[in-house]
Enzyme design. Sequence first.
Site, PDB file in Angstrom:
ATOM      1  N   GLY A 255     -12.069  25.642 -33.865  1.00  0.00           N
ATOM      2  CA  GLY A 255     -11.341  24.521 -34.454  1.00  0.00           C
ATOM      3  C   GLY A 255     -11.916  24.170 -35.810  1.00  0.00           C
ATOM      4  O   GLY A 255     -11.985  22.999 -36.191  1.00  0.00           O
TER       5      GLY A 255
ATOM      6  N   GLY B 287     -14.831  26.983 -51.109  1.00  0.00           N
ATOM      7  CA  GLY B 287     -15.934  27.050 -52.041  1.00  0.00           C
ATOM      8  C   GLY B 287     -16.755  28.325 -51.988  1.00  0.00           C
ATOM      9  O   GLY B 287     -17.545  28.590 -52.888  1.00  0.00           O
TER      10      GLY B 287
ATOM     11  N   TYR C 105      -9.097  14.215 -20.821  1.00  0.00           N
ATOM     12  CA  TYR C 105      -9.992  14.393 -21.964  1.00  0.00           C
ATOM     13  C   TYR C 105     -11.426  14.007 -21.595  1.00  0.00           C
ATOM     14  O   TYR C 105     -12.391  14.732 -21.902  1.00  0.00           O
ATOM     15  CB  TYR C 105      -9.489  13.547 -23.127  1.00  0.00           C
ATOM     16  CG  TYR C 105     -10.240  13.725 -24.421  1.00  0.00           C
ATOM     17  CD1 TYR C 105     -10.079  14.865 -25.200  1.00  0.00           C
ATOM     18  CD2 TYR C 105     -11.108  12.737 -24.881  1.00  0.00           C
ATOM     19  CE1 TYR C 105     -10.767  15.028 -26.399  1.00  0.00           C
ATOM     20  CE2 TYR C 105     -11.794  12.885 -26.082  1.00  0.00           C
ATOM     21  CZ  TYR C 105     -11.619  14.034 -26.831  1.00  0.00           C
ATOM     22  OH  TYR C 105     -12.312  14.188 -28.013  1.00  0.00           O
ATOM     23  N   ALA C 106     -11.578  12.859 -20.915  1.00  0.00           N
ATOM     24  CA  ALA C 106     -12.914  12.405 -20.527  1.00  0.00           C
ATOM     25  C   ALA C 106     -13.575  13.399 -19.580  1.00  0.00           C
ATOM     26  O   ALA C 106     -14.773  13.691 -19.713  1.00  0.00           O
ATOM     27  CB  ALA C 106     -12.827  11.028 -19.876  1.00  0.00           C
ATOM     28  N   ALA C 107     -12.816  13.929 -18.631  1.00  0.00           N
ATOM     29  CA  ALA C 107     -13.381  14.910 -17.700  1.00  0.00           C
ATOM     30  C   ALA C 107     -13.835  16.158 -18.429  1.00  0.00           C
ATOM     31  O   ALA C 107     -14.900  16.722 -18.136  1.00  0.00           O
ATOM     32  CB  ALA C 107     -12.336  15.263 -16.634  1.00  0.00           C
TER      33      ALA C 107
ATOM     34  N   ILE D 221     -14.104   8.572 -35.855  1.00  0.00           N
ATOM     35  CA  ILE D 221     -14.312   9.260 -37.125  1.00  0.00           C
ATOM     36  C   ILE D 221     -13.015   9.232 -37.920  1.00  0.00           C
ATOM     37  O   ILE D 221     -11.928   9.430 -37.365  1.00  0.00           O
ATOM     38  CB  ILE D 221     -14.777  10.713 -36.894  1.00  0.00           C
ATOM     39  CG1 ILE D 221     -16.016  10.737 -35.983  1.00  0.00           C
ATOM     40  CG2 ILE D 221     -15.072  11.392 -38.223  1.00  0.00           C
ATOM     41  CD1 ILE D 221     -17.223   9.988 -36.516  1.00  0.00           C
TER      42      ILE D 221
ATOM     43  N   THR E  66     -27.869  15.191 -26.030  1.00  0.00           N
ATOM     44  CA  THR E  66     -26.659  14.796 -26.763  1.00  0.00           C
ATOM     45  C   THR E  66     -27.035  13.810 -27.862  1.00  0.00           C
ATOM     46  O   THR E  66     -27.677  12.792 -27.605  1.00  0.00           O
ATOM     47  CB  THR E  66     -25.632  14.133 -25.838  1.00  0.00           C
ATOM     48  OG1 THR E  66     -25.234  15.063 -24.818  1.00  0.00           O
ATOM     49  CG2 THR E  66     -24.394  13.684 -26.607  1.00  0.00           C
TER      50      THR E  66
END
Length: 242
Positions: free
Chosen positions: A13, A52, A152-154, A185, A235
């Site tokens: 990604g 770049g 998503y959380a899992a 973000i 983490t």
Amino acid sequence: MPDFSGQRAIVTGGTRGIGAAISRAFLAAGAEVHATFAGNEAAAEAMRADCGAPERFFVARFDVADYAAAEAFFAQLPGPPQILINNAGIRRDQVLGLMPAEDWRRVLAVNLDGTYVMSKLAVQAMSRPRYGRIINVTSPSGQRGFAGQANYAASKAGQVALAKSLSKEVAKRKITVNCVSPGFIDTELLADLSDDHKKAFLDMVPLKRFGTPDEVAHAVLFLASKEAAYITGTTLEVTGGI
């Protein structure tokens, strides 16, 4: 900034949002970058034109949950990677009682199966040289859970658990495995929200601002550096304090 000259980094990604910022940061630090993407050819071409360092930047389109496609990707690399960033991810939000089974399966497939597939193949490539850095880009949702994001959380909680287990398996090969957990973000995902939603999210952040993709990239580069050799199985939160 750490020096990654002579190192090969894979960023899944890696052509949009946080992934693009990570790719650019590695390029600026001297690395050869192989960025994967699933479908947005326009974003990949724009990234290639504006990276770049086009002589050190390569893109590959495939589904990270497709084991055969991932094997083919690793087979065409000019040498083993030193760094893997598992950043590819999708969201299909819905309360669990109304969530289509396909949305559950697809989010788990890309976010968690993709991390397994890419990490397994990277470990195989990194084991003989006895060096590597694997970093999963996870989310506070995996710890806290947000309504409408059970899938998503899992998947994000699974990435953290995978990193903890894998870090113990590969430590003696001098491969470290960690996670970076970005909060809110400032990417296109926030741009799509209403002003009310943005204010509600901003109110949750003690630093009272959204983070930038570059701030996430800096955290990733630190964990990928040789200087972070004694950090594994952990983490790093980049959340502004939430």
